[in-house]
Design a protein around this motif. Structure first.
Motif, PDB file in Angstrom:
ATOM      1  N   PHE A   1      71.051  80.891  51.219  1.00 36.77           N
ATOM      2  CA  PHE A   1      71.357  80.439  49.864  1.00 36.77           C
ATOM      3  C   PHE A   1      71.229  78.924  49.770  1.00 36.77           C
ATOM      4  CE2 PHE A   1      74.474  78.751  46.862  1.00 36.77           C
ATOM      5  CZ  PHE A   1      74.124  79.419  45.694  1.00 36.77           C
TER       6      PHE A   1
ATOM      7  N   LEU B   1      64.923  88.900  49.437  1.00 36.42           N
ATOM      8  CA  LEU B   1      65.363  88.497  48.112  1.00 36.42           C
ATOM      9  C   LEU B   1      64.552  89.218  47.044  1.00 36.42           C
ATOM     10  CD1 LEU B   1      65.824  84.646  48.632  1.00 36.42           C
ATOM     11  CD2 LEU B   1      67.521  86.468  48.857  1.00 36.42           C
TER      12      LEU B   1
ATOM     13  N   ILE C   1      73.754  87.015  49.326  1.00 35.43           N
ATOM     14  CA  ILE C   1      72.780  86.169  50.023  1.00 35.43           C
ATOM     15  C   ILE C   1      73.501  85.384  51.115  1.00 35.43           C
ATOM     16  CG2 ILE C   1      71.079  84.330  49.781  1.00 35.43           C
ATOM     17  CD1 ILE C   1      70.774  85.102  46.852  1.00 35.43           C
TER      18      ILE C   1
ATOM     19  N   ASP D   1      67.086  87.801  42.172  1.00 40.98           N
ATOM     20  CA  ASP D   1      67.690  86.681  42.889  1.00 40.98           C
ATOM     21  C   ASP D   1      67.087  85.350  42.450  1.00 40.98           C
ATOM     22  OD1 ASP D   1      69.434  88.246  44.416  1.00 40.98           O
ATOM     23  OD2 ASP D   1      67.876  88.663  45.899  1.00 40.98           O
TER      24      ASP D   1
END
Length: 299
Positions: free
Chosen positions: A184, A64, A179, A68
């Motif tokens: 997520f 990430l 993601i 993000d």
């Protein structure tokens, strides 16, 4: 090990049962615990479980970026903190079945938000389905007394919960499609859980209250954290992966049905207006999804 289609469908149906019974569970604890404290305990449990699963069973995941974080934080606050505060507040003044029926509008609200955020085109049958479902929810909220507009404040809170959940769902598609879903879910649940815990400590100072809760209330919140938050999401994601989102979305319509069945099991009998509203909501959502009986599809 390859999973059979029947096993996948059992997972999907189990997830809708967990979500449906969540409304009954939330209503059961509403008189004993305040909304923020209930949501904080539920998601503290989910937070621990999600990370335990990650460390003990998780495979490699996406890296990430800093960008993000600017996506996950607001989505976690909206989808977990916002939804659950509205959800538990709603169940103080409305029934579990009313709340579930209003929440059944979420696929339709998501469709409308998709028009605004994703430039999705809506077809005529989707508009027809939305109108039918709206009429059904109007029956549920007003109790059939349209001239009196008898609306519980809990119904309005549940409409807000439906709206923020739909915004969370559509926002994930627009801003975080790269993601993986389980990753997520874990991050947004973690962010929302931390926000709920901090808010509960600052606003409600829940430690004494938590210590005074009955074992039954703790058990119900444990059920909501384990089954209604972690297992339901994992099972649902597995179903979407193997069956596709279209088939899985049809199963989502079982949520208010399971809420009704659990209510019946505990002796709560819905009135005729609620039953009519449920049938209209289900018919509207199915119409909007484009679903047809197999016999008509093959005709």
């Amino acid at each position: 090990m390859e999973l059979k289609s029947s096993h996948i469908w059992l997972m999907v149906i189990a997830s809708t049962f967990f979500w449906g019974s969540n409304f009954n569970a939330g209503h059961a604890v509403a008189a004993d615990v305040t909304p923020l404290t209930a949501a904080a305990e539920r998601f503290a449990i989910a937070l621990v479980l999600f990370w335990a699963i990650r460390f003990f069973f998780g495979a490699a995941e996406s890296q990430l970026s800093k960008r993000d974080a600017f996506i996950l934080v607001p989505l976690g606050v909206i989808g977990v903190f916002g939804f659950n505060y509205a959800f538990f507040t709603a169940l103080h003044t409305t029934s579990a079945l009313n709340a579930a029926l209003i929440m059944a509008l979420s696929p339709l609200v998501s469709t409308l938000l998709s028009v605004l955020l994703l430039n999705v085109k809506i077809r005529l049958y989707q508009y027809i389905g939305m109108l039918i479902a709206f009429i059904g929810v109007t029956f549920v909220i007003t109790g059939g007394h349209f001239s009196m507009l008898h609306t519980a404040i809990g119904d309005l809170w549940m409409l807000l919960a439906c709206g923020v959940w739909s915004l969370y769902s559509v926002g994930s598609k627009k801003f975080a499609p790269h993601i993986p879903p389980l990753q997520f879910a874990r991050w947004t649940v973690s962010i929302g859980a931390i926000a709920l815990i901090i808010a509960a400590i600052v606003i409600e100072q829940p430690f004494n209250a938590i210590g005074q809760l009955s074992l039954q209330t703790h058990s119900i919140l444990m059920y909501m954290g384990v089954c209604g938050s972690v297992l339901a999401y994992i099972y649902w994601l597995r179903g979407v992966f193997f069956l596709g989102p279209e088939k899985s979305a049809i199963a989502f319509n079982l949520v208010p049905v399971f809420t009704l069945l659990v209510s019946l099991a505990f002796g709560s009998i819905p009135n005729a207006v609620q039953v009519l509203g449920m049938l209209l909501v289900l018919a509207g959502v199915l119409t909007s999804s484009g679903w047809k009986p197999k016999a008509l599809t093959n005709a």
